[in-house]
Design an enzyme around this catalytic site. Structure first.
Site, PDB file in Angstrom:
ATOM      1  N   PRO A 256       0.535  -1.104   0.030  1.00 12.91           N
ATOM      2  CA  PRO A 256       0.142  -0.404   0.090  1.00 12.91           C
ATOM      3  C   PRO A 256       0.569   1.053   0.149  1.00 12.91           C
ATOM      4  CG  PRO A 256       0.192  -1.394   2.731  1.00 12.91           C
ATOM      5  CD  PRO A 256       1.260  -1.814   1.898  1.00 12.91           C
ATOM      6  N   GLU A 257       0.444   1.864  -0.218  1.00 13.21           N
ATOM      7  CA  GLU A 257       0.682   3.145  -0.652  1.00 13.21           C
ATOM      8  C   GLU A 257       0.015   4.342  -0.828  1.00 13.21           C
ATOM      9  OE1 GLU A 257       4.009   4.435  -4.498  1.00 13.21           O
ATOM     10  OE2 GLU A 257       4.402   2.194  -4.456  1.00 13.21           O
TER      11      GLU A 257
END
Length: 293
Positions: free
Chosen positions: A2-3
């Site tokens: 996840p960014e």
DNA sequence: CGCATCCCCTGCCTGC
DNA sequence: TGCAGGCAGGGGATGC
């Protein structure tokens, strides 16, 4: 996984389920993720009402009544799944049925609405903590974080200021959460390509140009905002682990222009370059040496 | 201080 | 088919 776009996608999926509900019971299936859970984690959450679910950088922050905040980071492989009205039946009806391994379901949050939320994280680089809301901004997790790229105050001038005098390559500087909060390897590569800036350029050299001192920084800030906004609309990028909270996949990975596209033609119109892969700061960088200067 | 390297952990893909 | 090695969206500790 996840960014910023993936975390924001998760936030948007969880918010309608969490906000206004209370935790009735929290089950831990192991004592730690990346770090041990804080002492009495389950007991401290039981009975608390969730008043808001926010995101700062790659952190999710659930504001609870009585002044505490539940802080969650998804690491590389964390995901949340909403089980609507399935409290009590976990794991029987969910095991293996949603294309992920229940052996990595580490936390189960039961809610007063009858819904439940499961946190799954195969690599266990994620973590959770409980922090007083009044301490959040000065807490070590948050105090040094940089600009929020989707806030109105994020622009070329602000970005240039943060990058000024840095000798590190642009790629490394943009991965530094103290500069821009929430970018990761994928979106740094994508934003640099969109802005036609080389990942190898010295970060501090971004703003030095005759005439218009922030032209490159403006282009970069714009590219960052655009790629993040587009990715959020697409539900984020699902390479391996990222899932929306209903179990579906994001699809921004199909729109990558350079990330994981080594050897493919550069997608910039009129550019005849080939996407290259190099290693910077120990991580892959994908870029076109022909059009990214 | 800035920067590079290594590490945490599991899973997946590649090549032999 | 099996196995070793490399790699992966993050980030913290360490050493120069």
């Amino acid at each position: 996984m996840p960014e910023l776009p993936e975390v924001e996608t998760v936030r948007r999926g969880l918010a309608p389920v969490l906000v206004g509900a209370r935790f009735t019971q929290v089950d831990l299936r192991r004592p730690d993720l990346r770090f041990p859970f804080p002492s009495r984690f389950s007991q401290r959450l039981a009975g608390r009402r969730i008043e808001a679910l926010r995101r700062r950088a790659k952190y999710l922050i659930a504001d609870l009544d009585e002044g505490c905040a539940l802080v969650m980071h998804l690491g590389m492989s964390g995901s949340f799944r909403v089980l609507e009205g399935e409290t009590g039946v976990y794991p029987a009806r969910t095991r293996f049925a949603r294309s992920r391994d229940a052996a990595h379901d580490h936390v189960l949050f039961h809610l007063s609405t009858g819904a439940a939320i499961v946190y799954n994280d195969p690599r266990r680089f994620g973590f959770m903590d409980l922090i007083a809301q009044t301490d959040l901004t000065r807490h070590k997790l948050f105090r040094d974080l940089g600009l929020e790229p989707l806030e109105d105050t994020f622009d070329g001038a602000a970005l240039a200021e943060r990058l000024a005098h840095k000798a590190a390559p642009l790629k490394a500087a943009l991965l530094d959460q103290r500069v821009v909060a929430g970018l990761g390897n994928i979106y740094v590569c994508e934003a640099l390509h969109r802005a036609r800036l080389s990942p190898r350029r010295a970060a501090g050299a971004l703003s030095r140009r005759n005439g218009d001192p922030t032209a490159r920084a403006d282009a970069l800030a714009q590219a960052i905002r655009e790629v993040l906004a587009e990715a959020i609309l697409a539900g984020g990028s699902s390479l391996r682990d990222h899932r929306l909270t209903d179990g579906s996949l994001g699809y921004f990975q199909h729109r990558f222009r350079v990330y994981d596209r080594e050897g493919e033609p550069c997608p910039t119109p009129g550019c005849s370059g080939i996407v290259r892969r190099i290693v910077q700061a120990g991580r892959s960088t994908f870029y076109c040496a022909t059009c990214q200067k």
